[in-house]
Design a protein around this motif. Structure first.
Motif, PDB file in Angstrom:
ATOM      1  N   VAL A   1      -1.446  10.162   4.826  1.00  0.00           N
ATOM      2  CA  VAL A   1      -0.246   9.540   4.264  1.00  0.00           C
ATOM      3  C   VAL A   1       0.978  10.140   4.968  1.00  0.00           C
ATOM      4  CG1 VAL A   1       1.115   9.189   2.164  1.00  0.00           C
ATOM      5  CG2 VAL A   1      -1.392   9.247   2.037  1.00  0.00           C
ATOM      6  N   THR A   2       1.697   9.317   5.679  1.00  0.00           N
ATOM      7  CA  THR A   2       2.897   9.799   6.367  1.00  0.00           C
ATOM      8  C   THR A   2       4.111   9.569   5.472  1.00  0.00           C
ATOM      9  OG1 THR A   2       1.848   9.183   8.443  1.00  0.00           O
ATOM     10  CG2 THR A   2       4.209   9.668   8.517  1.00  0.00           C
ATOM     11  N   VAL A   3       4.883  10.639   5.287  1.00  0.00           N
ATOM     12  CA  VAL A   3       6.029  10.527   4.374  1.00  0.00           C
ATOM     13  C   VAL A   3       7.326  10.921   5.103  1.00  0.00           C
ATOM     14  CG1 VAL A   3       4.601  11.109   2.362  1.00  0.00           C
ATOM     15  CG2 VAL A   3       5.897  12.920   3.507  1.00  0.00           C
ATOM     16  N   ALA A   4       8.430  10.537   4.486  1.00  0.00           N
ATOM     17  CA  ALA A   4       9.739  10.969   4.992  1.00  0.00           C
ATOM     18  C   ALA A   4      10.507  11.582   3.835  1.00  0.00           C
ATOM     19  CB  ALA A   4      10.503   9.772   5.545  1.00  0.00           C
TER      20      ALA A   4
ATOM     21  N   VAL B   1       6.880   7.261   0.940  1.00  0.00           N
ATOM     22  CA  VAL B   1       5.687   7.048   1.769  1.00  0.00           C
ATOM     23  C   VAL B   1       5.994   5.974   2.794  1.00  0.00           C
ATOM     24  CG1 VAL B   1       3.281   6.246   1.785  1.00  0.00           C
ATOM     25  CG2 VAL B   1       4.081   7.750  -0.047  1.00  0.00           C
ATOM     26  N   ARG B   2       5.757   6.297   4.042  1.00  0.00           N
ATOM     27  CA  ARG B   2       6.074   5.335   5.108  1.00  0.00           C
ATOM     28  C   ARG B   2       4.856   4.627   5.648  1.00  0.00           C
ATOM     29  NH1 ARG B   2       9.830   7.970   9.451  1.00  0.00           N
ATOM     30  NH2 ARG B   2       9.793   5.771  10.054  1.00  0.00           N
TER      31      ARG B   2
ATOM     32  N   VAL C   1       0.828  -1.213   0.000  1.00  0.00           N
ATOM     33  CA  VAL C   1       0.000   0.000   0.000  1.00  0.00           C
ATOM     34  C   VAL C   1       0.868   1.272   0.000  1.00  0.00           C
ATOM     35  CG1 VAL C   1      -0.330   0.104   2.500  1.00  0.00           C
ATOM     36  CG2 VAL C   1      -2.048   1.101   0.991  1.00  0.00           C
ATOM     37  N   THR C   2       2.014   1.246   0.677  1.00  0.00           N
ATOM     38  CA  THR C   2       2.879   2.434   0.684  1.00  0.00           C
ATOM     39  C   THR C   2       3.453   2.687  -0.706  1.00  0.00           C
ATOM     40  OG1 THR C   2       4.664   1.008   1.456  1.00  0.00           O
ATOM     41  CG2 THR C   2       3.549   2.342   3.117  1.00  0.00           C
ATOM     42  N   ALA C   3       3.816   1.621  -1.394  1.00  0.00           N
ATOM     43  CA  ALA C   3       4.349   1.769  -2.759  1.00  0.00           C
ATOM     44  C   ALA C   3       3.253   2.288  -3.683  1.00  0.00           C
ATOM     45  CB  ALA C   3       4.893   0.432  -3.258  1.00  0.00           C
ATOM     46  N   ALA C   4       2.036   1.795  -3.496  1.00  0.00           N
ATOM     47  CA  ALA C   4       0.914   2.241  -4.325  1.00  0.00           C
ATOM     48  C   ALA C   4       0.660   3.733  -4.122  1.00  0.00           C
ATOM     49  CB  ALA C   4      -0.345   1.444  -3.993  1.00  0.00           C
TER      50      ALA C   4
ATOM     51  N   GLU D   1      -4.486  13.890   3.493  1.00  0.00           N
ATOM     52  CA  GLU D   1      -3.561  14.677   4.310  1.00  0.00           C
ATOM     53  C   GLU D   1      -2.183  14.033   4.289  1.00  0.00           C
ATOM     54  OE1 GLU D   1      -5.052  16.499   8.066  1.00  0.00           O
ATOM     55  OE2 GLU D   1      -3.490  15.234   8.924  1.00  0.00           O
ATOM     56  N   VAL D   2      -1.168  14.867   4.067  1.00  0.00           N
ATOM     57  CA  VAL D   2       0.205  14.379   4.100  1.00  0.00           C
ATOM     58  C   VAL D   2       0.816  14.815   5.416  1.00  0.00           C
ATOM     59  CG1 VAL D   2       2.476  14.550   2.997  1.00  0.00           C
ATOM     60  CG2 VAL D   2       0.406  14.515   1.584  1.00  0.00           C
ATOM     61  N   ARG D   3       1.519  13.894   6.062  1.00  0.00           N
ATOM     62  CA  ARG D   3       2.187  14.257   7.312  1.00  0.00           C
ATOM     63  C   ARG D   3       3.660  13.893   7.234  1.00  0.00           C
ATOM     64  NH1 ARG D   3      -2.046  12.069  11.900  1.00  0.00           N
ATOM     65  NH2 ARG D   3      -3.833  13.236  11.094  1.00  0.00           N
TER      66      ARG D   3
END
Ligand SMILES: [Zn+2]
Length: 417
Positions: free
Chosen positions: A30-33, A18-19, A3-6, A72-74
């Motif tokens: 969606v939590t990202v780094a 995407v983490r 799901v993170t890759a998608a 929402e991106v975090r």
């Protein structure tokens, strides 16, 4: 596919991984780094490897909706010490400094604001109008063509009032490019000085013509900074002064009538638009009212005839010598008219005669300039709901300034894996 890759491919946010993806009741989170190690200042080019600390709370941005879902991106961000900006949260590649929205949302809003009315955009994007205002300020700050002040040759300076004449904007237009290239809050010579400061001596020296309103007092600034420029007074503004003089005569007449014959005065009140509009733009009722006014004659009709004569001087493609002759004839008629506003107008025109004829000679195109002015006024009306003049200015620049809108789906990207 995980799901993170998608989501990484779906969102295509630059520079992040995407983490985690969480489905909450009212949104997808969606939590990202960030991919990069180095920290960069959001307000300048400064970069460093040294972190000051990590913000204790996650930063959040609204991204483009995903179907019916709000997205929402975090991210957990670090802080750095910029020599110019002090301790500051690091920049992210997918959002502008200080924004709670991703750059893609902002680019979309920036485009929509030039195309749709307030209600439509607020409902579609689910944000309020002042938020639209703040977004378009940021889009303007990063989106304007950096070359917009290069090669300016013939420019116009105008002031427009907004929020019922309490506030003003000073706008500089490029006559060739037919765009507004610069603007600021306020009016008067000091504002134009600010423009010339930004422009610099060399570019100011290349300006050949500056057109303006006769009353605004920008001439002094032009003489000081653009020493080679010819000062032109737009025929557009000359005609506008004629319309204003007519309106003054009409109002005086109406007030006299109101004392003498209140009933007739009420009927006359509706005559305003018939008098001020161009005769070709009148509907049948208005044309009939105009005919009645002509039969009635008197001061109002004489004022109307003068205003139309003035307009006619500039509405045909006459050569400067013909315009000069007609303008002189107009001035002598106006000063003998016995109508005080027109006597004053004749004096103003005589005083600025050279500048008016320079505009005709240099082909400072009246219709074109009037068209741009009309668009400015329409935009200013739409911008009325904004609480900041900066937002009104941004709306003008985004709509008729040197900017190219790139919408999210038009951006070519290699989807991140
Ligand atoms: Zn900085």
């Amino acid at each position: 596919m995980r799901v993170t890759a998608a989501f990484s491919r779906l969102l295509a946010l630059p520079g992040v991984r995407v983490r985690k993806v969480d489905f909450e009741p009212d949104r997808v989170v969606v939590t990202v780094a960030l991919r990069r190690r180095r920290l960069s200042c959001p307000d300048c080019d400064f970069e460093t490897a040294a972190r000051y600390d990590t913000r204790p709370v996650e930063s959040r941005w609204r991204h483009l909706d995903l179907g019916v879902w709000r997205l929402e991106v975090r991210a957990s961000l670090r802080r750095l010490v910029c020599p110019t900006h002090g301790v500051i949260t690091e920049a992210v590649p997918f959002a502008r400094s200080g924004s709670r929205f991703s750059a893609e949302v902002e680019d979309l809003v920036g485009f929509l604001a030039t195309q749709m009315d307030k209600t439509a955009i607020c409902r579609l994007v689910r944000i309020d109008w002042d938020t639209v205002g703040r977004i378009i300020c940021r889009v303007m700050a990063t989106g304007l063509d950096p070359g917009r002040l290069e090669g300016l040759f013939s420019i116009g300076v105008d002031e427009v009032s907004w929020r019922r004449h309490h506030k003003y904007l000073t706008l500089v237009s490029d006559h060739q490019g037919r765009k507004i290239v610069w603007g600021t809050e306020g009016r008067g010579a000091a504002m134009l000085d600010e423009f010339f400061d930004t422009l610099g001596e060399e570019r100011a020296g290349q300006i050949a013509a500056v057109s303006m309103d006769m009353s605004a007092g920008y001439a002094k600034s032009v003489r000081q900074h653009a020493t080679k420029a010819v000062i032109c007074y737009d025929p557009f503004h000359v005609v506008a002064l004629g319309t204003k003089a007519l309106d003054t005569v009409r109002r005086q007449h109406w007030q006299q009538m109101r004392r003498a014959d209140p009933h007739a005065a009420r009927r006359f009140k509706g005559a305003r638009w018939c008098l001020l509009k161009n005769p070709t733009d009148l509907d049948d009722d208005q044309a009939a009212t105009l005919r009645r006014l002509r039969r009635h004659g008197g001061a109002v009709w004489r004022a109307y005839a003068l205003k139309e004569a003035l307009r006619a001087i500039f509405s045909d493609d006459l050569d400067p010598a013909e315009v000069a002759a007609l303008l002189d004839r107009f001035c002598s008629k106006a000063s003998r008219s016995g109508l005080k506003p027109f006597v004053t107008l004749a004096r103003t025109i005589r005083k600025h005669r050279e500048g008016i004829l320079a505009a005709v000679r240099l082909g400072v195109n009246n219709a074109r300039h009037e068209g741009l002015n009309r668009r400015v006024r329409l935009i200013v009306n739409r911008a009325y709901g904004f609480h900041s003049a900066k937002a009104a200015l941004a709306l003008i620049m985004l709509t008729i300034g040197p900017i190219e809108h790139v919408l999210p789906h038009e951006r070519t990207h290699v989807p991140g894996g």
